[in-house]
Each structure stands twice: as structure tokens, then as C-alpha cells.
Design a protein around this motif. Structure first.
Motif, short mmCIF file in Angstrom:
data_model
loop_
_atom_site.label_atom_id
_atom_site.label_comp_id
_atom_site.label_asym_id
_atom_site.label_seq_id
_atom_site.Cartn_x
_atom_site.Cartn_y
_atom_site.Cartn_z
N PHE A 34 10.32 -40.32 6.45
CA PHE A 34 10.44 -40.86 5.10
C PHE A 34 10.90 -42.30 5.15
O PHE A 34 10.34 -43.17 4.47
N GLN A 35 11.91 -42.59 5.96
CA GLN A 35 12.42 -43.96 6.00
C GLN A 35 11.37 -44.93 6.54
O GLN A 35 11.28 -46.08 6.10
N ASP A 36 10.55 -44.49 7.49
CA ASP A 36 9.47 -45.35 7.97
C ASP A 36 8.50 -45.68 6.82
O ASP A 36 8.09 -46.83 6.65
N VAL A 37 8.14 -44.66 6.07
CA VAL A 37 7.23 -44.87 4.94
C VAL A 37 7.89 -45.79 3.91
O VAL A 37 7.26 -46.71 3.37
N HIS A 38 9.17 -45.57 3.67
CA HIS A 38 9.94 -46.40 2.74
C HIS A 38 9.88 -47.88 3.15
O HIS A 38 9.68 -48.76 2.32
N VAL A 39 10.02 -48.12 4.45
CA VAL A 39 9.95 -49.51 4.95
C VAL A 39 8.56 -50.07 4.73
O VAL A 39 8.40 -51.25 4.36
N MET A 40 7.54 -49.26 4.92
CA MET A 40 6.17 -49.74 4.69
C MET A 40 5.99 -50.16 3.23
O MET A 40 5.37 -51.18 2.93
N ILE A 41 6.51 -49.34 2.32
CA ILE A 41 6.33 -49.61 0.90
C ILE A 41 7.06 -50.88 0.47
O ILE A 41 6.50 -51.74 -0.21
N PHE A 42 8.31 -51.02 0.89
CA PHE A 42 9.13 -52.10 0.34
C PHE A 42 9.12 -53.38 1.18
O PHE A 42 9.08 -54.47 0.63
N ILE A 43 9.17 -53.23 2.50
CA ILE A 43 9.06 -54.42 3.36
C ILE A 43 7.59 -54.70 3.66
O ILE A 43 7.13 -55.84 3.55
N MET A 68 3.48 -50.99 12.68
CA MET A 68 4.32 -50.14 13.53
C MET A 68 4.52 -48.75 12.94
O MET A 68 4.55 -47.75 13.66
N PHE A 69 4.73 -48.69 11.62
CA PHE A 69 5.13 -47.43 11.01
C PHE A 69 3.95 -46.64 10.45
O PHE A 69 4.13 -45.56 9.89
N TRP A 70 2.74 -47.17 10.61
CA TRP A 70 1.57 -46.44 10.08
C TRP A 70 1.43 -45.04 10.67
O TRP A 70 1.01 -44.10 9.97
N PRO A 71 1.77 -44.83 11.94
CA PRO A 71 1.73 -43.44 12.43
C PRO A 71 2.59 -42.49 11.60
O PRO A 71 2.24 -41.31 11.43
N SER A 72 3.70 -42.98 11.07
CA SER A 72 4.53 -42.14 10.21
C SER A 72 3.83 -41.89 8.87
O SER A 72 3.90 -40.78 8.33
N PHE A 73 3.17 -42.89 8.34
CA PHE A 73 2.46 -42.74 7.08
C PHE A 73 1.39 -41.65 7.20
O PHE A 73 1.26 -40.80 6.32
N ILE A 91 9.87 -36.81 -2.02
CA ILE A 91 10.08 -38.27 -2.16
C ILE A 91 9.15 -39.05 -1.23
O ILE A 91 8.81 -40.20 -1.52
N ILE A 92 8.70 -38.43 -0.15
CA ILE A 92 7.64 -39.08 0.62
C ILE A 92 6.39 -39.22 -0.25
O ILE A 92 5.77 -40.28 -0.33
N ASN A 93 6.03 -38.13 -0.92
CA ASN A 93 4.85 -38.19 -1.79
C ASN A 93 5.04 -39.17 -2.95
O ASN A 93 4.08 -39.81 -3.39
N ALA A 94 6.27 -39.28 -3.44
CA ALA A 94 6.53 -40.25 -4.50
C ALA A 94 6.32 -41.67 -3.98
O ALA A 94 5.70 -42.51 -4.64
N ASP A 95 6.83 -41.93 -2.79
CA ASP A 95 6.58 -43.24 -2.17
C ASP A 95 5.08 -43.47 -2.00
O ASP A 95 4.57 -44.56 -2.27
N PHE A 96 4.37 -42.44 -1.53
CA PHE A 96 2.92 -42.55 -1.37
C PHE A 96 2.25 -42.96 -2.68
O PHE A 96 1.35 -43.80 -2.69
N SER A 97 2.68 -42.33 -3.77
CA SER A 97 1.99 -42.62 -5.04
C SER A 97 2.15 -44.08 -5.43
O SER A 97 1.26 -44.68 -6.03
N THR A 98 3.29 -44.69 -5.04
CA THR A 98 3.45 -46.11 -5.37
C THR A 98 2.53 -46.98 -4.54
O THR A 98 2.21 -48.10 -4.95
N ALA A 99 2.12 -46.49 -3.37
CA ALA A 99 1.25 -47.30 -2.51
C ALA A 99 -0.05 -47.65 -3.23
O ALA A 99 -0.59 -48.74 -3.05
N THR A 100 -0.54 -46.72 -4.05
CA THR A 100 -1.78 -47.02 -4.77
C THR A 100 -1.59 -48.24 -5.67
O THR A 100 -2.46 -49.10 -5.75
N VAL A 101 -0.44 -48.29 -6.33
CA VAL A 101 -0.16 -49.41 -7.23
C VAL A 101 -0.02 -50.71 -6.47
O VAL A 101 -0.51 -51.77 -6.89
N LEU A 102 0.63 -50.64 -5.32
CA LEU A 102 0.88 -51.85 -4.55
C LEU A 102 -0.42 -52.40 -3.97
O LEU A 102 -0.60 -53.61 -3.83
#
Lengths: 436, 436, 436
Positions: free
Chosen positions: A61-70, A227-232, A122-133
Motif C-alpha cells: 500500500f505504501q509503495d502505491v501511495h508513493v506512486m500516487i502522491f510523489i 521502482m514501485f510499479w511492481p507493487s502497483f 485503501i489500496i483500491n481507493a488509491d487506485f481509483s485516484t490514479a485514473t483522475v491523475l
């Protein structure tokens, strides 16, 4: 010109606070903590995770979180005068979007009438924001924060419908979401960009480009995404060796993609030089394209082939297709999301169809995979056009052409800073050149 | 002057694509996913991990991954006009290197004729790229991407032989790889730098230095390396309390090293000021030096003493030794890898010999530790000289002296950017000074 | 003026090396590795973790580590000429502080006369440094490295006493440390700042502000703090669903806080523009304020309400309260830690009292929560004043007013850099404006 009302003083705070208060009320009605006593998780993967501990997925989750925000945030800072907006509005949209996504995805999977929040959710919630970004990338620099909040609500709502359809009705595989996030987000954004077409920017804009340091900031985004795409791609895969397969396929696809992106960038550029736009973006296409079949038994070399092709397609897209989309189709795609998420997302969907047809995933159906791709593209285009027309309503404000790609329209930019001086000096210099 | 052919248009794409295609073919022949049914892992640690779940090491892998791509990449962005190359070519070399490393390390440990890819294996693949990135630091700014790809192939191939010898034949301990990665990578790179000696840069180069913001970007690399070094030194340690020991020793060694690096930097500099070069690099020497005995029972204060000494040696090296290497021995070490990886790596090897002799590691042999250090240095120097001569072949291209340390030879650098204006203005200014 | 002796050549190295050597001796006497055979962990949580594996908390530790070194370090780089010091002195203080914190916290919990170092203990050591880094923000740009090392020793020592009192004597809940870290660190720093009040800076300082790129670097700090705050608030929570609750509450509080911080920033600023100072800081107040009751059953919407209020209070504090503190009370709070850590920390303590009173935490006592808040504020103010007076002793050196907020007093700043040119050019330009 009311369509270009740039003063956000009351409009933005009212919209933001109202949305947040409504969201909190909905959470009060529907959201509770996961207590492990539910009927199993479900999302765009239909596996259950009964034997897992509640925080087993937390590092992913934290890897995905970093992808979304950083990752997404800094990737878009390549523009010379739009860094505050890129990373700042990215934070705003994702922070709101994850709350909205929890609700929208949750209502399809109620448990005793409640949304039970877990790490999986919350991983899926982060995922849903990726579409918007992703869509944000297409309209970057040409939209107001209020318009973008409207887009966030609509895009995530429609995403949740399509995701439910793909995962639970069609029962298609899309573990890394090539189709339901990347292709969907890209074509949604391109449809919005088409509706918001600005003839005044046909010949470019002086701020629609990078400077040396802004390209460096963008590389922070690129490398963290890479780097974190494998986590995604593996976060919601079935635990165990299936999840390992998703990690390895993504790791290798990305590595191969770097090689082809660099090679083609050098091949198509003047004097064989590398182009930062390609390096920042096309090196990631391998992560997008291997998404759908990340957890399938495509063998390591299969993943690498997908990455190799994705890097080629993506780089060529930046070089040859983006200018055509802009000049011929009226689609001004600021970040080139068509090349990073659009085409590689479709490639991922197609690879998934082939892989399933070849029996690389137990219980998969090539027809359902194809239906999932069609559904994702259909929801994206129709949803994007509708959303674009709503965003175009004058009430939300929209920056005038000359203020596009410029933080200072929505941000207090340090007045006494060195950079402004330079820009002015530079602008003068350019003018002199032009007059000479 | 064909040796200085800077146009990479066909040379680079052909080399990169050919390498990738060969690599994919080798993967198709040899690489499969780990299915947990193998005969145990083996690498430069000889422990097995039978009871582990397939993704137990994944968070540590991601820490190492961040060190390789963000850590090494940004650490080298300190040069004022070489940030694109530092972070971009770092990505290229590491992305290719990890594929090549998987193959080269894998062939020593085939399982039914196959390389079974696990998290353990991709950690080791990442490790193998570290040797190349260290050597890259020695020749930074003075080599072409094609030369560097050649170096990547050769250095990783030779690394794999030495690693096999050290871990499986000598059965020496080097859990954090002070010898087989740091000392090896540094002396390999210094040998290459010696062969590629450029008399024309004897008196320095105007771009061989930092500006304020480039030093800030470099600190991103430094701090990520510093934070995640405990993962580097413990990732392949025996799970459980041995791994905990490796984490704690590295954590404490680095903390002590910061104190001594700051103290000595202030002591040796004009007016007691701190020097960014020391802070960016010497603060990390504690991680290098504690590597070999990270998983040994050296007690927390033992780890801190190693870090304290490493910080002193490294800072003094930057101040006094690097200029001597350059002027007297013809070794132009751009990033000072001798001070960060070379001497601290040897210190780590020596500390390992002492610790094993004192019985801090069950079953260890001081003689084998010494042999491992000698082997690593021997392979590094011989391998580096040979590789240097191969890299010197005119066919690979090499930047002319005046274009060293300058991104614009291999990259499209934003033409209309503020920085160029400044540089020009600045260059003029300097010239005026010189003429005055 | 001996109070402004800026030459650190002997003073700083001697202090730093002496401190490190004393620390190593203390470690030799007291510190051993955790071997799992102890009498249970204890810290400011009184749960035990008997069934955990030694590295279960390691990923959370690394998240906290990133917050300490990247988060705090880069957050403070917003000043235009103080980036080296912000990230560099942050590294120095935290590296020393974590060693000192291990000792100071450890002596309250000896096990057979020894401090047994575990991941749990090093998380707490990192936590103890957070208090210093918060206080550092209050005095940023106005203190010497030697003064700050003195502050580190004293602040962590006093912190350890208060923490022991709060956790073990009062048995109050403060899992995310709103009171014992955030409120304590903020009011400690404000008390120090009060003692070190500089009338000469009453009308501001030309370097006490940001430039475009320094604001971008600061956003790296902001976003990493924001993302990993759920780890900060849950790292030492009881494993299992309690820890999950802490993660979810923090995730949601921060998301809601972003919305209110953005809304209020726009509302109070000229023309409704967003202010980077607010975005960099107030978006994080939700993490601070939800700290005390992060692991309590406050329901998701409760966490969001706390975040919403924190974002409002914090932004209003930056806009209206900071100028008053400076002009009327003689408290020059460089980073506005009162708004990010002070008020939100008190809010967190109050929320904890209310939540415990409402029965949201088994076995909690509202009176003890209130006593814990009072204790934390009391130790902070008294400790901060005493520490301030010690720091004011002329022997430690202190920068003269005109050299405040300027790296070049303690660092070798690249002489030949572009930025200096600009600064000079810019300074001239400003002067001309002023004279015109």
C-alpha cells in the motif's frame, strides 16, 4: 468574459468544504473499520484473503501511495512554471479522490450495509485516484482547481461502475489495471481535453515546456513510479506465488522497456540525442502494458517482450502521434498521457486477451477480456465527453489562454524570487531576438 | 578525430536494442519463475530460506531498489550540468544491469537447468548493478552511453565470477558486500578511469563542479542511501535475529559516521565550514565499512567504532587523497568513489577479518576472509584495466574533453531555458574576470 | 562580539567528536542486541509484542525513518538560501539524536542492566529525534550547529523523562504522540525561540523567504511526511486490528485535512490564491491532531472531523497568529511549528481526552489524558526556557543577524555558481527599486 473568471476566493473554498462535509456525512453513515469478520474482500480482483493478517499488504500500500502522491505529482512538474500546481493540485485531487473512491467502490461491496475499510480497500481507493491523475495529465495547465474537483467526482464514480462491471460481471482479469485504470484514465482525459480544446494554444505557449531543473524534479516522479510499479501491479494479486509472478513480470517488463525507450529516443532525435520527455514517460510504458497479464504465466521473456514493444510504441507516440492529435484532432494532451497510459493500456488489454486465449490464466475467457477492454474504452470516451461538457460550464472558472501553464494564476508565487527575474530577463531577451 | 565521434544516432540504438534482444533470448532459454520447489536459494550468502513466504523479502527489496535508482542516481546529480545523465544513464545502466546480473549470477546456481527468479534473486540482481553504478561514479562525465553499456556487461560478468568464488568456494562472509560490491566496484572503476586518463582535464573543467540546486538534488540521493543502507546490509542475511543484528549494526554505524564526517569536514575546511562533497558522500562510508561484519556479533559499540573511523577516513580521503590520485597517478575520480566505496570497502574487509578472527561469526575463517578481500581487489584491478582498454576502442565513441561533464552532448537540453541564459551570462562574466 | 563567533573550526569538531565518543562508551557499557529473551518491550505504549518476529515492524520503521530524514529535512528547505543547513543539519541532529534517544529511553527500561536494541526501540529512538527536529524548525536559520547539538542532548533527555511519566506512570494513551512529541517539540522550540529573541530581525530578513525551486524541494518533504504519517501513528500500536485502526484513522484525517487547508488558504489569501506555506505545512496538521486517538475507536468520520478542524486551525494560525507571536510576544517561529505541531498537538491531546471520556479506548482515563497533556506542555515550556538560556551562552557561537538564514556562514557554498550571480543581480535590482 465570465468563462475565464480566475478569482477563486469564494468559489473554490465553498466547493472544497462542501464536498468534504458531504463526504464526512457519507462516511458517518456507511464507513466502519474492517474487523476481520466480513464476508471477504472483493474489488477488481475476485480473490479472497482470509488467512492474511490485517497489515500484510501495508508495505505494498505504501509503495502505491508513493506512486500516487510523489510519482504522479512530480512527474508533472516538468513544466517550467507549473510545479506548484502539478504537485499541489495532484495532492488535492488524490486526497479528495481517495475518500470518494472508498465510497464509490464500497457501495458495490457492502457488508451488512457498511463499507468495512481495510488495507485492501485503501489500496483500491488509491487506485481509483490514479485514473483522475492520468486525466489530469491530459488537461494539465489548462483547467482550474474547481473544474478538476468536478472531474474527480465524475471520473471516479464512472470508474467504479466500469470496474464493477469488468471484475464482477464480466469476471475479466486486470490485476495491474492496464484497461480499467490506464486506458480508462487516458481516454477519459483525452475526451475531456477534446471538449476543452483551445484554438488559442494551437501554436503552443511559451510556458508549455521545461527548464533544466524542472526536468530534474520530474525525474523524481519518473523513478519512483518506475521502482514501485511492481507493487502497483501485484498489490491486489492473489497472495503467494501468483503475487510473486506479478512482481517479477513487472520488474522485467520495465527493465526491457527502459532499453527500448532509450534506443528509440536516440534513433528519432536530432543527432541521436536522448529526449527527456521520452525518458520521463516512455520508460514507464512497460509497467502499464504488462498490467493485465502481470499475474499470468506468460514467462519472464514474455513480460520482457511486452515491455520492449511498449517502450517503442510509447516513444514513437511522443515523437509522431502527439503533434498529429493536437493539430488534426484538436486534442491537446499536455503530458502525452496517450503515449504513456493510452496506447500501452490498450496493448496491455490486447496482451491479456492473447495470454488468456493461450491458457496462461486458469478460468480466464478471451471474450470477456475483450469485452472488458471495450467497456473500459467506452466508459472512458462517453464519460469523458460528458464530464468535459460539464467542466466547460462557465461557473467553474477556467484560466484564460495567456495564463495557462502558469502557477501564478492560482498560487502566491514568491514575488522577490530569482526565477522571476530570470524569466523577465529571458522574455525580454527572446523579444529582442524576435524583433531583430 | 574518430575517437571522439559524439553522434550516437545509430551506434547507441543498435547496441542497446541488440543487447536487449540477446538478453530476452537468454531469458527465454533459461529463466522461469520461482515456484518454491527448488533446491534452496544460494547467492553470496549460503543460507537457505525454506520456511519463508515468497514475498517476505519484498519490502527490503524495494529499499534496495530505491538505493539503486534514486540513491545512486541522484547522488551523482551534484554536477552543475550533468543531472540528466546522472539520473538518466544511471537508470539505463541499472535497468540493463539487473537483467544481465540475473543471468550471470543465475548460471552459477541453475536449478534443473533453469534460473528460478525469486525476490532473493532480484535483490542480488540489483546488487550486481551497484558495482557498475559505483564505477560509473569514477568515470562520470567522461564516457559515452555505449562505453558504459560495454562496462556494464563486463563488470557484472566478472563480478559474478568473483562473487561465486568468494561465497561458494572460499565460503567467506560478506553479507553487506563491503568487499565484493564496494571495494570491487570502486577499484574496477578507478582502473577504468586510469586507462581513460585525460591529460586535457588535468587542470579541471569548468563544469566539473556543483551549483546550489544541484547540491540539493544530490542530497536526495545521499539521504535515501543513508536511510535504506540497513536494508542493503541485511537483505540477504539469515532471517531472524541475525538479520536484526545486521539492521542494528548498520543503523548505528551510519549514525556514528555522520558525526565524524561532519566533525572532520569542519576541521579540515577553511574557517571550519562544512563541505557538501563530504556531507554527500562521507556520511555513507559507515554503511560501506560495516558491510562485511554487519551480521556478526560485533556489539553495537563495535559497529559505531567502525562507522566513526570510516567517516574520518572518507572525509580525509576527499580532502587530501583525491587531488593526489588525480595529479600524481592519473586517476581522475569524478565522484570520489575511492573515498566512499574504495577505502571504506577495504576497511570493511579488514574489520571482517578481525571480527572472524575474534570469533564473532560461527564457522568463519579469517584466512578465507583475507582471501576474499584479495580476490575482490584482484578481480577489480585486472578486470577494470581490461575493461578500460576495451572501452577505449574508438568505435564506442567518447566525448571530447571540452564536452565532458555536459548533458548537452547526449541529451536534448531545453534550449529556451533560463539556466542557459544564466550559464552564458555567467560564462561571459568569468571570461571578463579572466581578461581583466 | 564573542556571542557571534562564527568560526566553527575547532569548537564544532571537538564538541561533535567528544559527544560521539562519550556515546560510544555508553553504548559499550549498556547496549546489546535484542535476542528475544527479554521481559517484553516497553515504551510510550505499554503493549508487549511477544509473538512477533524480530523484523515485523521493519517496514514501518523505514517509513518513520524517511519522515525523519527526508520529511523533516526537506520540509525546511523552503528558505531560499538555507537548503544545505536544513537538510544537512537535520541529518546531523537526527543521527546524533537517535543514538542519544536510544540511551535516554533505554535507561528507563533496562533488561538485566542492559538496553536491548530491537526494531521497536529504534522506532522510538527515531521518534525522540522528531522532538528536536520540530524545535529546530522554530529556530531555523538563527542558531549554530553547536547550539543545536546542545539542544538535542537536553531536549531528548527531558523528552525521555516526560515520556516515561506519561506512558508508565500516568499510563495515558498517546500512540501517535500528539502530546509527547508534537506539542512537546513545538512548545519547547517556541520557548527556546523566545529566549533567543532577536530584535534585529523584527522587520524581517531578506533571506527569510522562499524562491520557486526551494518551495519545490520543500514539497518533497511535505509529501513524504503526508504519505508515511499513518506509519508514524501506528508503528508502536498494538499489532492487529488496533494497528489497522491507527492506519485508517490517520489516512482519513490527513485526506480531510488537505481539503480544509486548501479551502482556508484560498479563502484568506489575496484573490483566493493558494499559499505554499499553508500547503506545505497545514496539510499535515491532520496527522498531528489524530495522533493521540489514532488507535481508538473514534470511527472513520471522527478521524476526518479531527483532520478537517486541524487543517482550518493550522492555516488560520499561519495567516493570523504567527505575525502576532512574532511582533507582540517576541517569538520568531521560522517554520511556524506552532501551527503545524503546537496547536494541532494540543487539539490532539484534547481529542484524546474527549475520546477516552466517551469510552473509545478500553481502560483509558480522561483525567490521566489531561495530566499527560499538562505534563507535556509543562516539561516543554520549562525545559525549553532552561535550554534556551544554556544555548544563549556565548561559548557555543551564534550567527549575527545579518548572516541569519544563510548557508554560507557554516557551509562552503559553490562560489562559481549561477545562483550567486542571480542573487547579486537580484539584490542590486531590489536596491534600485527601493531607491527609485
Amino acid at each position: 468574459m465570465p468563462a475565464y473568471a480566475t478569482n477563486m476566493r469564494f468559489k473554490f473554498p465553498i466547493v472544497a468544504l462542501a464536498l468534504e462535509i458531504v463526504t464526512i456525512i457519507l462516511f458517518a453513515l456507511f464507513a466502519v473499520y474492517d474487523d476481520g469478520k466480513g464476508h471477504g474482500h472483493s474489488a477488481h480482483s475476485n480473490e479472497t484473503h482470509h488467512e492474511e493478517k490485517p497489515l500484510d499488504l501495508y508495505p505494498m500500500f505504501q509503495d502505491v501511495h508513493v506512486m500516487i502522491f510523489i510519482g504522479f505529482g512530480f512527474l508533472m512538474t516538468f513544466l517550467k512554471r507549473y510545479g506548484f500546481s502539478s504537485v499541489g493540485i495532484n495532492l488535492l485531487l488524490a486526497a479528495f479522490g481517495l475518500q470518494w473512491g472508498l465510497l464509490m467502490q464500497g457501495i458495490w461491496h457492502l457488508d451488512d450495509g457498511k463499507i468495512k475499510i481495510s488495507i485492501f480497500k485503501i489500496i483500491n481507493a488509491d487506485f481509483s485516484t490514479a485514473t483522475v491523475l492520468i486525466s489530469f495529465g491530459a488537461v494539465l495547465g489548462k483547467t482550474s482547481p474547481v473544474q478538476l474537483l468536478i472531474m474527480t467526482i465524475l471520473e471516479i464514480t464512472i470508474f467504479s461502475i466500469n470496474e464493477h462491471l469488468v471484475a464482477n460481471v464480466l469476471k475479466a482479469n486486470d490485476v495491474g489495471a492496464s484497461m480499467i485504470i490506464h486506458a480508462y484514465g487516458a481516454y477519459f482525459g483525452l475526451a475531456v481535453a477534446r471538449v476543452l480544446y483551445r484554438p488559442g494554444l494551437r501554436n503552443g505557449h511559451e510556458n508549455d515546456g521545461s527548464v533544466y531543473h524542472s526536468d530534474m524534479f520530474a525525474m523524481i516522479g519518473t523513478v519512483f513510479l518506475w521502482m514501485f510499479w511492481p507493487s502497483f501491479n501485484s498489490a491486489i494479486a492473489e497472495p503467494g506465488y501468483t503475487q510473486l509472478t506479478a512482481v517479477i513480470n513487472t520488474y522485467l517488463s520495465l527493465a526491457a522497456c527502459v532499453m527500448s525507450a532509450y534506443a528509440i529516443s536516440s534513433l528519432v532525435e536530432h543527432k541521436g540525442k536522448l529526449d527527456m520527455v521520452h525518458i520521463q514517460n516512455a520508460t514507464l510504458a512497460g509497467g502499464v502494458a504488462v498490467g493485465t497479464c502481470a499475474d499470468m504465466n506468460i514467462e519472464p521473456f514474455g513480460a520482457m517482450l511486452i515491455g520492449l514493444v511498449a517502450g517503442i510504441i510509447s516513444t514513437l507516440g511522443f515523437k509522431f502521434l502527439t503533434p498529429i492529435l493536437s493539430s488534426n484532432l484538436g486534442i491537446q494532451d499536455t503530458c502525452g498521457v496517450h503515449n504513456l497510459h493510452g496506447m500501452p493500456g490498450i496493448l496491455g488489454g490486447l496482451a491479456g486477451i492473447v495470454a488468456v486465449a493461450l491458457g496462461k490464466k486458469e478460468g480466464g475467457s478471451a471474450a470477456m477480456q475483450a469485452a472488458a477492454l471495450a467497456s473500459s474504452l467506452g466508459f472512458a470516451l462517453v464519460g469523458g465527453f460528458l464530464t468535459g461538457f460539464i467542466m466547460k460550464l462557465p461557473i467553474w472558472g477556467q484560466p484564460p489562454d495567456q495564463n495557462c501553464f502558469d502557477d501564478s494564476i492560482y498560487w502566491e508565487v514568491p514575488e522577490e524570487e530569482d526565477e522571476n527575474e530570470e524569466s523577465l530577463a529571458h522574455a525580454d531577451h527572446s523579444k529582442n531576438k524576435a524583433e531583430a
